[in-house]
Design a protein around this motif. Structure first.
Motif, PDB file in Angstrom:
ATOM      1  N   SER A 178       0.814  -1.207   0.079  1.00  0.00           N
ATOM      2  CA  SER A 178       0.125  -0.165  -0.093  1.00  0.00           C
ATOM      3  C   SER A 178       0.994   1.221  -0.455  1.00  0.00           C
ATOM      4  O   SER A 178       1.510   1.401   0.945  1.00  0.00           O
ATOM      5  CB  SER A 178      -0.840   0.114   1.240  1.00  0.00           C
ATOM      6  OG  SER A 178       0.062  -0.236   2.458  1.00  0.00           O
ATOM      7  N   SER A 179       0.683   2.455  -0.667  1.00  0.00           N
ATOM      8  CA  SER A 179       1.337   4.056  -0.349  1.00  0.00           C
ATOM      9  C   SER A 179       0.037   4.725  -1.082  1.00  0.00           C
ATOM     10  O   SER A 179      -1.100   4.074  -2.039  1.00  0.00           O
ATOM     11  CB  SER A 179       2.213   3.876  -1.992  1.00  0.00           C
ATOM     12  OG  SER A 179       2.554   5.185  -1.862  1.00  0.00           O
ATOM     13  N   SER A 180       0.251   6.053  -0.495  1.00  0.00           N
ATOM     14  CA  SER A 180      -0.729   7.172  -0.647  1.00  0.00           C
ATOM     15  C   SER A 180      -0.061   7.324  -2.685  1.00  0.00           C
ATOM     16  O   SER A 180      -1.062   8.486  -3.065  1.00  0.00           O
ATOM     17  CB  SER A 180      -0.695   7.808  -0.084  1.00  0.00           C
ATOM     18  OG  SER A 180       0.710   8.593   0.526  1.00  0.00           O
ATOM     19  N   ALA A 181       0.615   7.163  -2.256  1.00  0.00           N
ATOM     20  CA  ALA A 181       1.448   7.102  -4.157  1.00  0.00           C
ATOM     21  C   ALA A 181       1.630   7.003  -4.895  1.00  0.00           C
ATOM     22  O   ALA A 181       2.640   5.813  -4.784  1.00  0.00           O
ATOM     23  CB  ALA A 181       2.863   8.315  -3.586  1.00  0.00           C
ATOM     24  N   PRO A 182       0.583   6.666  -5.742  1.00  0.00           N
ATOM     25  CA  PRO A 182       1.252   5.642  -7.082  1.00  0.00           C
ATOM     26  C   PRO A 182       1.897   5.261  -7.827  1.00  0.00           C
ATOM     27  O   PRO A 182       2.456   3.781  -7.945  1.00  0.00           O
ATOM     28  CB  PRO A 182      -0.208   6.293  -8.042  1.00  0.00           C
ATOM     29  CG  PRO A 182      -1.042   6.962  -7.351  1.00  0.00           C
ATOM     30  CD  PRO A 182      -0.210   7.624  -6.451  1.00  0.00           C
ATOM     31  N   ARG A 183       2.947   6.089  -8.164  1.00  0.00           N
ATOM     32  CA  ARG A 183       4.528   5.779  -8.490  1.00  0.00           C
ATOM     33  C   ARG A 183       4.999   5.276  -7.129  1.00  0.00           C
ATOM     34  O   ARG A 183       6.107   3.957  -7.599  1.00  0.00           O
ATOM     35  CB  ARG A 183       5.116   6.689  -9.030  1.00  0.00           C
ATOM     36  CG  ARG A 183       4.426   7.924  -9.449  1.00  0.00           C
ATOM     37  CD  ARG A 183       5.307   8.619 -10.382  1.00  0.00           C
ATOM     38  NE  ARG A 183       4.713   9.673 -11.312  1.00  0.00           N
ATOM     39  CZ  ARG A 183       5.075  10.201 -12.346  1.00  0.00           C
ATOM     40  NH1 ARG A 183       6.702   9.848 -12.295  1.00  0.00           N
ATOM     41  NH2 ARG A 183       4.251  10.944 -13.331  1.00  0.00           N
ATOM     42  N   GLU A 236       7.366   0.361  -5.298  1.00  0.00           N
ATOM     43  CA  GLU A 236       7.690  -1.491  -4.634  1.00  0.00           C
ATOM     44  C   GLU A 236       7.105  -2.570  -5.160  1.00  0.00           C
ATOM     45  O   GLU A 236       6.897  -3.971  -5.137  1.00  0.00           O
ATOM     46  CB  GLU A 236       6.414  -1.218  -3.113  1.00  0.00           C
ATOM     47  CG  GLU A 236       6.985  -2.562  -2.667  1.00  0.00           C
ATOM     48  CD  GLU A 236       6.575  -1.365  -1.192  1.00  0.00           C
ATOM     49  OE1 GLU A 236       6.103  -2.756   0.140  1.00  0.00           O
ATOM     50  OE2 GLU A 236       5.922  -0.573  -0.981  1.00  0.00           O
ATOM     51  N   LEU A 237       5.730  -2.799  -5.790  1.00  0.00           N
ATOM     52  CA  LEU A 237       4.874  -4.023  -6.864  1.00  0.00           C
ATOM     53  C   LEU A 237       6.545  -4.353  -8.110  1.00  0.00           C
ATOM     54  O   LEU A 237       6.810  -5.849  -7.365  1.00  0.00           O
ATOM     55  CB  LEU A 237       3.846  -3.964  -7.272  1.00  0.00           C
ATOM     56  CG  LEU A 237       3.783  -4.617  -8.030  1.00  0.00           C
ATOM     57  CD1 LEU A 237       3.010  -6.158  -7.640  1.00  0.00           C
ATOM     58  CD2 LEU A 237       2.022  -3.860  -8.587  1.00  0.00           C
TER      59      LEU A 237
END
Length: 56
Positions: A7-12, A17-18
């Motif tokens: 999870s992250s608040s920043a899509p980039r 990470e993915l």
């Protein structure tokens, strides 16, 4: 079956990470992928590990 949640608040950052996790674990068998978006983006990967002995 195991699950990896990212999870992250920043899509980039989430994408980075993915991609890094997939690169580091390319030997797993992905069974299902889900995602949700809101203030925080969440991706869950359900996967299975191959049943092979660990070589030391």
């Amino acid at each position: 079956m195991k699950v990896k949640a990212i999870s992250s608040s920043a899509p980039r950052l989430l994408e980075h990470e993915l991609n890094q996790w997939l690169e580091d674990n390319r030997w797993v068998n992905i069974v299902n992928i889900t995602q949700s978006s809101g203030p925080t983006h969440l991706i869950c990967l359900w996967y299975e590990e191959p049943n092979v002995p660990v070589l030391g």
